[in-house]
Write an enzyme that holds these catalytic residues in place. Structure first.
Site, short mmCIF file in Angstrom:
data_model
loop_
_atom_site.label_atom_id
_atom_site.label_comp_id
_atom_site.label_asym_id
_atom_site.label_seq_id
_atom_site.Cartn_x
_atom_site.Cartn_y
_atom_site.Cartn_z
N ASP A 1 -20.88 13.79 -19.62
CA ASP A 1 -20.60 14.06 -18.21
C ASP A 1 -20.92 15.52 -17.87
OD1 ASP A 1 -19.87 13.43 -15.62
OD2 ASP A 1 -17.74 13.80 -15.94
N LYS B 1 -4.15 20.19 -19.06
CA LYS B 1 -4.78 19.06 -18.40
C LYS B 1 -3.93 17.82 -18.66
CE LYS B 1 -9.02 16.40 -18.06
NZ LYS B 1 -10.39 16.21 -18.56
#
Length: 463
Positions: free
Chosen positions: A139, A41
């Site tokens: 989240d 990532k």
């Protein structure tokens, strides 16, 4: 002119692109040092030009710090963190699965209830572990939940996680995804584990009903609903749901954090209780609505005398169930739940080849305590014969019966794979099991996925 494709980052060889998000690109890469695939990532290079490089890099390091502290089967592992002159990256566990958001989009409606509850149970297990280590995800949404081919759910993307000892995230900052954000996130108040549970409840609501509880034409409209409106009862959106779920989900979506469930374990227990309540409160027409069966899972058999004994079907393959045995079980169940008994028995017989496990799967569908006792008592002698045969060692001695604590521990291990129904199955089977190993054996065969069943057996020491 397009920039040249990325060939490598640090020691990692880039093999392809897995996806892109607000923060950056996620690559499929190979680690030659450890000979394994990883997911890399990265932070988008163009974000460095906004004058917020230091903040972004700090947040990215925070993700590595937060996720790197969490080693759990339902959390994507973090292996490494690195920086180059142009970007920063995190090497994560490569998960061969799909995002829950894609699965929900593909389904086009509600997820089968037990599947949804099984996934949700795994999500709660991950959040419970993270919260115990002082980490709030902040989240939780379907796009951050990966589901493997074997049905395991794993939580990813702690990019905006709040580590309690960190000063990176401060009160007043609003971070998250509007449809899944808690009221305190919109208001800029500090978010703790109860905020994650609110977002998780939104995900469960969406899985069970096929729609999100808060929708609007703009983020502002969604925010107004989250802050001011109570969503529709889930059973009004999906009549196949037990009404007992309504109170649980509406409480989980309370505006006031103090009014919600305070821990993942408390929410899990409430769902388990609701499952039990739905079995005793519903009439036959309600039970019929809660049975979701695919055509492929429904087996047919010819009629046979109901009085024939089920003795002899202790263990074997699903195909080994005799016609007389299934007809006898169906007849006894039909006296309690009506014609839906045929579907319930067919579904259960496809899941297990053991009498005690089949009885345990069917009993929760009987609406009254008295009826459940009558049903289970009808097979008590046969179940005891099977359990004793399994549990008696070669020397003729006997293991001690499972204790309450052992039964609860077994239920927790099983819940990873089956969700809240694990508590019901564990209690039913413990009452029949002649030993703790016998309890584990009977619970193992209720897990239909072969990979998960093998893992459960390893976890409890059966192999």
């Amino acid at each position: 002119m397009e920039p040249p494709p990325v060939r490598s980052l640090g020691r990692y060889r880039i093999e392809g692109t897995l996806g892109a998000g607000a923060m950056g690109v996620v690559y499929r890469a190979f680690d030659p040092r450890l000979d394994r695939l990883v997911a890399l990532k990265t932070i988008r290079h163009e974000l460095f030009e906004t004058g917020e490089r230091a903040s972004l890099m700090a947040r990215f390091r925070n993700e590595a710090q937060a996720a790197g502290r969490l080693s759990h089967p339902n959390i994507v592992g973090v292996y490494d963190y690195g920086e180059t002159p142009d970007t920063a990256y995190i090497a994560m566990e490569f998960v061969a699965g799909r995002g829950l958001d894609l699965l929900l989009d593909a389904s086009g409606g509600p997820v089968e209830m037990y599947t949804a509850l099984g996934w949700f149970s795994q999500l709660l297990a991950a959040l419970g572990f993270a919260h115990a280590h002082g980490i709030v995800h902040r989240d939780i949404k379907p796009a951050n939940l990966l589901v493997t081919a074997h049905g395991r759910l794993q939580v990813t993307d702690f990019g905006i996680a709040h580590v309690e000892s960190s000063t990176l995230t401060v009160a007043g900052s609003v971070v998250g995804t509007p449809s899944y954000m808690s009221p305190e996130q919109f208001s800029g108040a500090p978010a703790d584990g109860r905020s994650d549970l609110f977002s998780a409840a939104v995900v469960l609501y969406q899985m069970l009903t096929g729609q999100r509880p808060f929708v609007g034409s703009s983020p502002v409209a969604v925010m107004q609903q989250v802050l001011r409106e109570t969503p529709r009862a889930p059973s009004l959106c999906n009549p196949a749901l037990p009404a007992a779920f309504d109170e649980v989900l509406i409480r989980a979506l309370s505006k006031d954090p103090a009014a919600r469930f305070q821990t993942p374990a408390a929410l899990q227990q409430a769902l388990t209780d609701a499952m039990g309540a739905s079995g005793s409160a519903h009439g036959d027409h309600e039970i019929d609505r809660t049975v979701l069966v695919t055509a492929a899972s429904v087996q047919t058999w010819s009629a046979a005398p109901a009085a024939e004994s089920s003795r002899g079907d202790c263990v074997g393959s699903p195909a080994a169930w005799s016609t007389a045995t299934l007809a006898g079980i169906e007849a006894r169940l039909a006296s309690q739940v009506g014609p839906v008994a045929r579907l319930l028995v067919a579904r259960g017989a496809a899941r297990t080849a053991e009498l005690s496990a089949l009885v345990a799967l069917l009993a929760p569908h009987i609406p009254s305590d008295k009826g459940r006792r009558q049903f289970t008592d009808a097979f008590a002698d046969d179940v005891l014969t099977c359990a004793t045969h399994r549990a008696t060692p070669p020397d003729g001695s006997h293991f001690p019966h499972p204790s309450v604590e052992e039964t609860q521990a077994a239920a927790l291990k099983l819940a990873v794979y089956l969700g809240p129904i694990a508590n019901i199955l564990a209690r039913r089977e413990a009452a029949r099991a002649a030993s703790l190993p016998a309890l584990y054996e009977s619970l193992a065969i209720t897990i239909t996925n072969e990979h998960d069943r093998a893992r459960f057996r390893r976890d409890v020491g059966l192999q």
